[in-house]
Design an enzyme around this catalytic site. Sequence first.
Site, PDB file in Angstrom:
ATOM      1  CG  ASP A 153       4.491  12.343   8.057  1.00 45.61           C
ATOM      2  OD1 ASP A 153       5.478  11.728   8.460  1.00 45.61           O
ATOM      3  OD2 ASP A 153       3.433  11.771   7.716  1.00 45.61           O
ATOM      4  CG  ASP A 157       9.170   9.958   5.257  1.00 49.63           C
ATOM      5  OD1 ASP A 157      10.244  10.583   5.407  1.00 49.63           O
ATOM      6  OD2 ASP A 157       8.328   9.815   6.160  1.00 49.63           O
ATOM      7  NE  ARG A 210      11.976   9.348  11.818  1.00 51.12           N
ATOM      8  CZ  ARG A 210      10.671   9.107  11.898  1.00 51.12           C
ATOM      9  NH1 ARG A 210       9.886   9.389  10.897  1.00 51.12           N
ATOM     10  NH2 ARG A 210      10.158   8.565  12.983  1.00 51.12           N
TER      11      ARG A 210
END
Length: 332
Positions: A153, A157, A210
């Site tokens: 993942d 985040d 990202r």
Amino acid sequence: MKLSFLATFASLVLDTSSKPTRRDFGLVGFGKDNPFGPTIGGSGGETVTVTSPAALVSALADNTPRTVIAEGRFNLTTRLQVGSNKSLIGSGKGAEISGKGITVADKTNVIIRNLGIRFILNHDGITIQNSTRVWIDHNEFESDITHGPDYYDGQCDIVRASDWITVSWNYFHDHWKSSLLGNSDAIRDVDTGHLHITYHHNYWRNEGTRGPAGRFGHQHVFNNLYEDYHYQAIHSRSDNQVLVEGNVFRGNTTEALSTYGLVIPDDSPNTSPDGDYEIDGFANLGATNDWGPATINITQVGNFTKAPYEYELTSLDSVEQVVKAGAGLGRI
Ligand SMILES: *[C@@H]1O[C@H](CO)[C@@H](O)[C@H](O)[C@H]1NC(C)=O
Ligand SMILES: *[C@@H]1O[C@H](CO)[C@@H](O)[C@H](O)[C@H]1NC(C)=O
Ligand SMILES: *[C@@H]1O[C@H](CO)[C@@H](O)[C@H](O)[C@H]1NC(C)=O
Ligand SMILES: *[C@@H]1O[C@H](CO)[C@@H](O)[C@H](O)[C@H]1NC(C)=O
Ligand SMILES: *[C@@H]1O[C@H](CO)[C@@H](O)[C@H](O)[C@H]1NC(C)=O
Ligand SMILES: *[C@@H]1O[C@H](CO)[C@@H](O)[C@H](O)[C@H]1NC(C)=O
């Protein structure tokens, strides 16, 4: 006496002729200058040193101010929940976190420094959710890109109206989807007006996408080093605003910055092989960036033209050296 005086004098002379050898690694950016006051973590509270997962979990569980020095390796079997008013600091050359990652949820005033966070499966390395005043500094995040984009993942985040955060001097490497800000259209209204995050002096190497990808918020991205950032580094989409300055892009780096809303197929091919369309974001460019081999695609210039705090920019030609020498474990 005389010898040490000479040695000091010599090092001062060297400093001015080359680069500074000592850095000020103090907190800079939205984690410091914000409406609620600087992130101070556990200062003012007790300091404890922990060497086992159980002791680590319990030292961080409450909201009492506390500095927790983590010493050694921690192979966690459940995610580590960090309470408010905490400084979690790896000892010496850094503490190692594996097995499960770290969650800061519904909390305020948290500092996480000098941790090696590696090969975390089924969830992010660090998740910051509905939390304010957080400083993520001098950590190392590592996995691999050989398993493809959806095996791991995120590395760090930040979601659900989290705000007033600084992510500095981290070494993010060998990972696909690094740092997503704002994760769901369904809670656009929750996130909008939040996600004020400063990213500075981070070293990203051999990554996919990202770095960061922002939605609905404001990020100031300065003096970061990107090396072999294979698909897309900074992405600003869904009305997000970024101020991008003084960054350096090297190696096999494809796209340095995009505000085009499309979530590229390489960002999530397992779930969305053709990519997903979102509306565009905004970007402003401050001090010159060195895009190196990479392209940029700015479809909308925004109004985040100036960071609302004081900060010192590293000169562009020393960013690569300064970030490589300063980011990651064992530097603080
Ligand atoms: C952590 O513990 C798990 C389960 O016992 C084990 O499979 C894994 O290899 C360990 N990881 C490390 C880095 O020690
Ligand atoms: C610690 O954090 C809580 C929020 O969870 C806050 O309300 C409280 O004032 C803090 N305590 C101290 C002593 O700073
Ligand atoms: C966010 O965290 C606060 C505590 O800081 C809590 O009162 C609130 O219910 C949380 N909101 C959500 C949506 O979880
Ligand atoms: C650059 O990275 C892309 C994506 O991983 C890869 O397809 C390409 O072969 C790489 N190019 C070089 C020269 O390494
Ligand atoms: C740049 O953005 C435009 C939309 O404004 C899009 O049509 C184009 O494909 C994008 N370029 C790249 C290389 O993604
Ligand atoms: C900045 O631009 C956004 C997007 O167009 C807009 O919603 C916002 O009101 C603007 N903010 C200011 C202070 O002008």
